[in-house]
Scaffold this motif. Structure first.
Motif, PDB file in Angstrom:
ATOM      1  N   GLY A  49     -43.947  15.822  37.787  1.00 55.72           N
ATOM      2  CA  GLY A  49     -45.118  15.265  37.098  1.00 55.72           C
ATOM      3  C   GLY A  49     -45.706  16.205  36.076  1.00 55.72           C
ATOM      4  O   GLY A  49     -46.247  15.772  35.072  1.00 55.72           O
ATOM      5  N   ALA A  50     -45.597  17.521  36.304  1.00 54.05           N
ATOM      6  CA  ALA A  50     -46.189  18.455  35.351  1.00 54.05           C
ATOM      7  C   ALA A  50     -45.428  18.391  34.031  1.00 54.05           C
ATOM      8  O   ALA A  50     -44.209  18.229  33.998  1.00 54.05           O
ATOM      9  N   CYS A  51     -46.184  18.526  32.935  1.00 58.51           N
ATOM     10  CA  CYS A  51     -45.647  18.262  31.599  1.00 58.51           C
ATOM     11  C   CYS A  51     -45.100  19.509  30.924  1.00 58.51           C
ATOM     12  O   CYS A  51     -44.886  19.522  29.722  1.00 58.51           O
ATOM     13  N   HIS A  52     -44.896  20.590  31.679  1.00 59.22           N
ATOM     14  CA  HIS A  52     -44.400  21.844  31.098  1.00 59.22           C
ATOM     15  C   HIS A  52     -43.831  22.688  32.229  1.00 59.22           C
ATOM     16  O   HIS A  52     -44.109  22.434  33.398  1.00 59.22           O
ATOM     17  N   LEU A  53     -43.048  23.705  31.862  1.00 57.62           N
ATOM     18  CA  LEU A  53     -42.566  24.666  32.855  1.00 57.62           C
ATOM     19  C   LEU A  53     -43.534  25.845  32.908  1.00 57.62           C
ATOM     20  O   LEU A  53     -44.167  26.168  31.917  1.00 57.62           O
ATOM     21  N   GLU A  54     -43.620  26.478  34.089  1.00 53.07           N
ATOM     22  CA  GLU A  54     -44.410  27.699  34.235  1.00 53.07           C
ATOM     23  C   GLU A  54     -43.483  28.822  34.699  1.00 53.07           C
ATOM     24  O   GLU A  54     -42.391  28.569  35.209  1.00 53.07           O
ATOM     25  N   SER A  55     -43.960  30.058  34.517  1.00 51.22           N
ATOM     26  CA  SER A  55     -43.073  31.200  34.734  1.00 51.22           C
ATOM     27  C   SER A  55     -42.592  31.332  36.183  1.00 51.22           C
ATOM     28  O   SER A  55     -41.489  31.828  36.425  1.00 51.22           O
ATOM     29  N   SER A  56     -43.403  30.877  37.164  1.00 55.01           N
ATOM     30  CA  SER A  56     -42.977  31.002  38.566  1.00 55.01           C
ATOM     31  C   SER A  56     -41.764  30.102  38.841  1.00 55.01           C
ATOM     32  O   SER A  56     -40.876  30.451  39.624  1.00 55.01           O
ATOM     33  N   LEU A  57     -41.718  28.946  38.161  1.00 48.75           N
ATOM     34  CA  LEU A  57     -40.582  28.032  38.338  1.00 48.75           C
ATOM     35  C   LEU A  57     -39.316  28.624  37.714  1.00 48.75           C
ATOM     36  O   LEU A  57     -38.205  28.444  38.237  1.00 48.75           O
ATOM     37  N   ILE A  58     -39.480  29.357  36.621  1.00 45.03           N
ATOM     38  CA  ILE A  58     -38.341  30.037  35.981  1.00 45.03           C
ATOM     39  C   ILE A  58     -37.789  31.114  36.918  1.00 45.03           C
ATOM     40  O   ILE A  58     -36.578  31.269  37.072  1.00 45.03           O
ATOM     41  N   HIS A  59     -38.708  31.841  37.556  1.00 43.58           N
ATOM     42  CA  HIS A  59     -38.308  32.890  38.504  1.00 43.58           C
ATOM     43  C   HIS A  59     -37.418  32.291  39.610  1.00 43.58           C
ATOM     44  O   HIS A  59     -36.319  32.762  39.863  1.00 43.58           O
ATOM     45  N   LYS A  60     -37.899  31.200  40.214  1.00 48.80           N
ATOM     46  CA  LYS A  60     -37.127  30.545  41.299  1.00 48.80           C
ATOM     47  C   LYS A  60     -35.818  29.989  40.765  1.00 48.80           C
ATOM     48  O   LYS A  60     -34.759  30.149  41.373  1.00 48.80           O
ATOM     49  N   GLY A  61     -35.902  29.310  39.622  1.00 49.47           N
ATOM     50  CA  GLY A  61     -34.720  28.679  39.031  1.00 49.47           C
ATOM     51  C   GLY A  61     -33.657  29.696  38.674  1.00 49.47           C
ATOM     52  O   GLY A  61     -32.457  29.459  38.855  1.00 49.47           O
ATOM     53  N   PHE A  62     -34.098  30.860  38.177  1.00 51.42           N
ATOM     54  CA  PHE A  62     -33.130  31.879  37.779  1.00 51.42           C
ATOM     55  C   PHE A  62     -32.384  32.417  39.000  1.00 51.42           C
ATOM     56  O   PHE A  62     -31.173  32.639  38.944  1.00 51.42           O
ATOM     57  N   HIS A  63     -33.106  32.605  40.111  1.00 50.99           N
ATOM     58  CA  HIS A  63     -32.424  33.087  41.320  1.00 50.99           C
ATOM     59  C   HIS A  63     -31.386  32.077  41.806  1.00 50.99           C
ATOM     60  O   HIS A  63     -30.309  32.433  42.253  1.00 50.99           O
ATOM     61  N   SER A  64     -31.741  30.817  41.686  1.00 48.78           N
ATOM     62  CA  SER A  64     -30.801  29.782  42.098  1.00 48.78           C
ATOM     63  C   SER A  64     -29.584  29.748  41.162  1.00 48.78           C
ATOM     64  O   SER A  64     -28.443  29.541  41.597  1.00 48.78           O
ATOM     65  N   LEU A  65     -29.813  30.029  39.872  1.00 49.98           N
ATOM     66  CA  LEU A  65     -28.703  30.105  38.914  1.00 49.98           C
ATOM     67  C   LEU A  65     -27.806  31.318  39.228  1.00 49.98           C
ATOM     68  O   LEU A  65     -26.576  31.230  39.182  1.00 49.98           O
ATOM     69  N   GLU A  66     -28.435  32.434  39.566  1.00 43.82           N
ATOM     70  CA  GLU A  66     -27.678  33.646  39.928  1.00 43.82           C
ATOM     71  C   GLU A  66     -26.754  33.369  41.111  1.00 43.82           C
ATOM     72  O   GLU A  66     -25.640  33.878  41.172  1.00 43.82           O
ATOM     73  N   HIS A  67     -27.241  32.567  42.032  1.00 44.64           N
ATOM     74  CA  HIS A  67     -26.452  32.192  43.199  1.00 44.64           C
ATOM     75  C   HIS A  67     -25.172  31.465  42.765  1.00 44.64           C
ATOM     76  O   HIS A  67     -24.091  31.748  43.244  1.00 44.64           O
ATOM     77  N   GLN A  68     -25.341  30.541  41.789  1.00 40.35           N
ATOM     78  CA  GLN A  68     -24.177  29.805  41.256  1.00 40.35           C
ATOM     79  C   GLN A  68     -23.204  30.725  40.518  1.00 40.35           C
ATOM     80  O   GLN A  68     -22.009  30.456  40.468  1.00 40.35           O
ATOM     81  N   LEU A  69     -23.730  31.794  39.915  1.00 40.56           N
ATOM     82  CA  LEU A  69     -22.903  32.665  39.075  1.00 40.56           C
ATOM     83  C   LEU A  69     -22.011  33.605  39.888  1.00 40.56           C
ATOM     84  O   LEU A  69     -21.045  34.152  39.367  1.00 40.56           O
ATOM     85  N   GLU A  70     -22.386  33.788  41.156  1.00 39.14           N
ATOM     86  CA  GLU A  70     -21.622  34.648  42.077  1.00 39.14           C
ATOM     87  C   GLU A  70     -21.267  35.994  41.442  1.00 39.14           C
ATOM     88  O   GLU A  70     -20.101  36.410  41.425  1.00 39.14           O
ATOM     89  N   GLY A  71     -22.273  36.656  40.880  1.00 35.54           N
ATOM     90  CA  GLY A  71     -22.071  38.020  40.382  1.00 35.54           C
ATOM     91  C   GLY A  71     -21.614  38.110  38.927  1.00 35.54           C
ATOM     92  O   GLY A  71     -21.590  39.193  38.352  1.00 35.54           O
ATOM     93  N   LYS A  72     -21.261  36.971  38.321  1.00 34.82           N
ATOM     94  CA  LYS A  72     -20.845  36.998  36.920  1.00 34.82           C
ATOM     95  C   LYS A  72     -22.060  37.279  36.016  1.00 34.82           C
ATOM     96  O   LYS A  72     -23.141  36.744  36.236  1.00 34.82           O
ATOM     97  N   LYS A  73     -21.856  38.126  35.004  1.00 31.95           N
ATOM     98  CA  LYS A  73     -22.973  38.493  34.131  1.00 31.95           C
ATOM     99  C   LYS A  73     -23.276  37.384  33.109  1.00 31.95           C
ATOM    100  O   LYS A  73     -22.354  36.771  32.583  1.00 31.95           O
TER     101      LYS A  73
END
Lengths: 116, 242
Positions: free
Chosen positions: B101-125
């Motif tokens: 519902g929120a109409c924008h992203l906030e930095s805390s969501l980026i923090h969580k999202g990035f960790h989840s992306l790192e998980h998918q990357l399995e150590g790849k830079k």
């Protein structure tokens, strides 16, 4: 719409400030909102009135919003002047367009009155 | 109880704070930015109205760059996985951030999202992290996410009055991408006026005139990204994200 997010963030900040000062009640908040900030003072007030109802710490908090006008300083002749023109301002003294914004972008909590 | 001398009345004190209303978001954004810089990741925040072509620009960018560098995407939307699926179909890892519902992203969501992306990357830079914000030309300009560069898109069908109507989006961005420029003959859109208005508000803005359909301007846009990757990007963020 962003004013609701800002009101929620403001509630979190006020709770933190009250906690740091061992206070259980916020009585009054003064905000400084610049005319260029993009925050609509009435919308922020409306949103905060809704947010504070759910929070005993804030339920009686009054809000004063100081609206800060847009002030430029000329990079050429150094004249400081206020103007409503947020798009294409020119220096009234030397007609330069090399201007720096001195104030008008504020989105600050200035002070908080707490019950202690 | 005592109404006579006021001995049980509570006292008040005034604390001067002078801090941003969005302090918490700004602190987390600064943490994100530090984290990206330590890892050598160039983070790009794309903002625009809904339907300006953010995801399409990403798809075209990925087509050009994906064999050269490692790309990851955080997709912001109110609902659905649709955009993340479009990116994954290109073979690029993507995490969908739904704000509910929120109409924008906030930095805390980026923090969580990035960790989840790192998980998918399995150590790849990662070399580039694209953050596609929720389609909205107003609210995202208030929230620093920790990006090094904020890119605002304006598409030809939206009209050339957009820089003047959405000054904060222009002022807080470092790059303006004009999209769908293959449609220029069908709309009353003055590219020169758009550039002039945008530059009057933000003289350092870089402007790319593009079309994902014909490929116009995509090379220049991609070259800009390459130049940031090779020149180091710590100073690239101007006034953005107040």
């Amino acid at each position: 719409m962003h004013e609701l997010s800002i009101a929620l963030a403001m509630a979190d900040e006020l709770a933190r400030i009250a906690g740091e000062n061992n206070s259980g009640k916020v009585l009054h908040v003064t905000l400084k909102i610049g005319s260029l900030s993009g925050i609509v003072a009435d919308s922020l007030r409306f949103a905060f009135d809704a947010v504070k109802l759910e929070n005993p710490l804030l339920s009686s908090a009054e809000v004063t919003i100081e609206e800060i006008p847009l002030v430029y300083q000329c990079g050429d002749c150094r004249k400081t002047f206020s103007s409503d023109d947020m798009y294409f301002p020119t220096c009234p003294q030397c007609e330069s367009v090399a201007l720096k914004i001195v104030s008008g972008e504020e989105q600050h909590i200035a002070n908080v009155e707490l019950e202690v | 109880m005592c109404n006579t001398c006021g001995c049980d009345q509570k006292e008040s004190k005034t604390v001067a704070v002078h801090q941003s209303l969005l302090k918490a978001n700004e602190e987390t954004a600064a943490d994100n930015r530090r984290h990206f810089e330590e890892k050598g990741i160039f983070a790009v925040n794309l903002i625009s109205s809904p339907g300006s072509g953010k995801t399409t620009l990403l798809e075209k960018t990925i087509d050009v760059l994906k064999d050269e560098i490692s790309i990851g995407v955080l997709e912001g939307d109110i609902e659905t996985e649709l955009d993340a699926e479009r990116i994954r179909a290109k073979g690029v890892p993507a995490v969908q951030l739904t704000t509910g519902g929120a109409c924008h992203l906030e930095s805390s969501l980026i923090h969580k999202g990035f960790h989840s992306l790192e998980h998918q990357l399995e150590g790849k830079k990662l070399d580039i992290l694209f953050i596609e914000n929720v389609g909205n030309l107003v609210c995202p300009s208030f929230f620093d996410l920790g990006e090094q560069v904020r890119v605002v898109l304006i598409s030809v069908p939206e009209g050339h009055d957009k820089p003047l109507k959405y000054p904060k989006a222009i002022r807080t961005s470092q790059v303006l991408v004009l999209s769908k420029c293959d449609l220029i003959d069908h709309f009353d859109f003055d590219i020169d006026k758009t550039k002039q208005d945008a530059l009057a508000m933000n003289p350092l803005l870089k402007i790319y005139v593009t079309s994902a359909t014909t490929g116009e301007g995509i090379d220049q846009w991609v070259e800009f990204l390459r130049s940031k990757l090779t020149s180091g990007f710590k100073e690239s963020r101007g006034e953005g994200g107040e």
